[in-house]
Design a protein around this motif. Sequence first.
Motif, PDB file in Angstrom:
ATOM      1  N   ILE A 149       0.903  -1.307   0.074  1.00 37.90           N
ATOM      2  CA  ILE A 149      -0.063   0.100   0.102  1.00 37.90           C
ATOM      3  C   ILE A 149       0.662   1.177  -0.016  1.00 37.90           C
ATOM      4  O   ILE A 149       0.858   2.205  -0.790  1.00 37.90           O
ATOM      5  CB  ILE A 149      -0.820  -0.011   1.184  1.00 37.90           C
ATOM      6  N   ASP A 150       1.943   1.078   0.758  1.00 36.55           N
ATOM      7  CA  ASP A 150       3.101   2.342   1.052  1.00 36.55           C
ATOM      8  C   ASP A 150       3.626   2.625  -0.331  1.00 36.55           C
ATOM      9  O   ASP A 150       4.089   3.719  -0.638  1.00 36.55           O
ATOM     10  CB  ASP A 150       3.774   2.122   2.059  1.00 36.55           C
ATOM     11  N   MET A 151       3.905   1.690  -1.017  1.00 36.02           N
ATOM     12  CA  MET A 151       4.434   1.598  -2.413  1.00 36.02           C
ATOM     13  C   MET A 151       3.403   2.044  -3.510  1.00 36.02           C
ATOM     14  O   MET A 151       3.975   2.399  -4.618  1.00 36.02           O
ATOM     15  CB  MET A 151       5.044   0.368  -2.846  1.00 36.02           C
ATOM     16  N   GLY A 152       2.184   2.254  -3.240  1.00 37.26           N
ATOM     17  CA  GLY A 152       1.352   2.822  -4.325  1.00 37.26           C
ATOM     18  C   GLY A 152       0.373   1.866  -5.053  1.00 37.26           C
ATOM     19  O   GLY A 152      -0.044   2.033  -5.956  1.00 37.26           O
ATOM     20  N   PHE A 153       0.607   0.495  -4.557  1.00 37.79           N
ATOM     21  CA  PHE A 153      -0.159  -0.646  -5.384  1.00 37.79           C
ATOM     22  C   PHE A 153      -1.512  -0.436  -5.090  1.00 37.79           C
ATOM     23  O   PHE A 153      -2.122  -0.077  -4.194  1.00 37.79           O
ATOM     24  CB  PHE A 153       0.437  -1.899  -5.272  1.00 37.79           C
ATOM     25  N   THR A 154      -2.430  -0.709  -5.857  1.00 38.76           N
ATOM     26  CA  THR A 154      -3.963  -0.823  -5.998  1.00 38.76           C
ATOM     27  C   THR A 154      -4.537  -1.992  -5.209  1.00 38.76           C
ATOM     28  O   THR A 154      -4.024  -2.866  -5.000  1.00 38.76           O
ATOM     29  CB  THR A 154      -4.751  -0.807  -7.189  1.00 38.76           C
ATOM     30  N   ALA A 155      -5.713  -1.600  -4.452  1.00 38.30           N
ATOM     31  CA  ALA A 155      -6.191  -2.830  -3.669  1.00 38.30           C
ATOM     32  C   ALA A 155      -6.440  -4.005  -4.584  1.00 38.30           C
ATOM     33  O   ALA A 155      -6.397  -5.328  -4.117  1.00 38.30           O
ATOM     34  CB  ALA A 155      -7.553  -2.352  -2.913  1.00 38.30           C
ATOM     35  N   LEU A 156      -6.716  -3.767  -5.685  1.00 38.85           N
ATOM     36  CA  LEU A 156      -7.029  -5.224  -6.644  1.00 38.85           C
ATOM     37  C   LEU A 156      -5.893  -5.710  -6.845  1.00 38.85           C
ATOM     38  O   LEU A 156      -5.867  -6.696  -6.852  1.00 38.85           O
ATOM     39  CB  LEU A 156      -7.779  -4.570  -8.204  1.00 38.85           C
ATOM     40  N   ALA A 157      -4.713  -5.109  -7.092  1.00 42.44           N
ATOM     41  CA  ALA A 157      -3.435  -5.936  -7.406  1.00 42.44           C
ATOM     42  C   ALA A 157      -2.786  -6.512  -6.076  1.00 42.44           C
ATOM     43  O   ALA A 157      -2.280  -7.709  -6.274  1.00 42.44           O
ATOM     44  CB  ALA A 157      -2.220  -5.005  -8.095  1.00 42.44           C
ATOM     45  N   ILE A 158      -3.110  -6.000  -4.997  1.00 42.31           N
ATOM     46  CA  ILE A 158      -2.829  -6.668  -3.742  1.00 42.31           C
ATOM     47  C   ILE A 158      -3.505  -7.858  -3.385  1.00 42.31           C
ATOM     48  O   ILE A 158      -3.007  -8.851  -3.017  1.00 42.31           O
ATOM     49  CB  ILE A 158      -2.763  -5.411  -2.561  1.00 42.31           C
ATOM     50  N   ALA A 159      -4.758  -7.644  -3.630  1.00 47.77           N
ATOM     51  CA  ALA A 159      -5.797  -8.806  -3.321  1.00 47.77           C
ATOM     52  C   ALA A 159      -5.402  -9.901  -4.272  1.00 47.77           C
ATOM     53  O   ALA A 159      -5.302 -11.132  -3.527  1.00 47.77           O
ATOM     54  CB  ALA A 159      -7.325  -8.493  -3.858  1.00 47.77           C
ATOM     55  N   GLU A 160      -4.887 -10.043  -5.472  1.00 48.84           N
ATOM     56  CA  GLU A 160      -4.698 -10.853  -6.505  1.00 48.84           C
ATOM     57  C   GLU A 160      -3.236 -11.519  -6.003  1.00 48.84           C
ATOM     58  O   GLU A 160      -2.964 -12.817  -5.857  1.00 48.84           O
ATOM     59  CB  GLU A 160      -4.238 -10.554  -7.741  1.00 48.84           C
ATOM     60  N   ARG A 161      -2.248 -10.661  -5.152  1.00 48.29           N
ATOM     61  CA  ARG A 161      -0.960 -11.164  -4.861  1.00 48.29           C
ATOM     62  C   ARG A 161      -1.379 -11.966  -3.661  1.00 48.29           C
ATOM     63  O   ARG A 161      -0.598 -13.106  -3.424  1.00 48.29           O
ATOM     64  CB  ARG A 161       0.004 -10.230  -4.493  1.00 48.29           C
TER      65      ARG A 161
END
Length: 214
Positions: free
Chosen positions: A168-180
């Motif tokens: 989150i701090d690096m600026g990635f979206t919630a959708l991208a994080i959820a997939e990872r």
Amino acid sequence: NENPCKGTYVKKKVEDTDDLAIDKEKFLSIADAQKLMELTSEYSNFNTMVQLLLHTGMRSGELLGLKWECIDFDAKTICIKYTKCNTDHCYLTTPKTPKSNRVIQMPQFLCDELQDYLKQPYGVEPDSRMFPISKSYLHREMDRGCKQTGVKRIRIHDLRHSHISLLIDMGFTALAIAERVGHESIDITYRYAHLFPTRQAEMADKLDMERKGA
């Protein structure tokens, strides 16, 4: 005289209950993680496990369920397809939710770490577990490491939260994080909403620029 349905149950929808309670005070910073791993470097398996948990966001059961066949060093990926049940016996099953079956891309330093770790055990086969230990061992090592370094005590699972916080701090979206991290629903990722940086000022500035341009 007897209910034939006695003892049966209706299977309920599986949810990511492990991510329901999120305490931002329990996140481990990269600096604290480095401090922890420097002291525990002599315990190479614990060091490697902390690296994996912190930099991939996998669950502890997924970590202990990893086999060497799950690692692709050429593609730099980890395939999550097993999880170890919460017992001291070696019982592997499928991951927690359908979306927990996923492929995680590794940073180069983590790929190098695993290649170094692979050189240490003897008699390693593709279907060998990477970390043939129990969850209780993992928790004991975390207790010992935090106590010796003075790093605040967190749960093993909080390393997963720390990974999400870092992304989150690096600026990635919630959708991208959820997939990872294998969240079953993006709503689970939004439970971290208080950590996402506010973009209100940026939105207002862009609207102002759009107005002036028009």
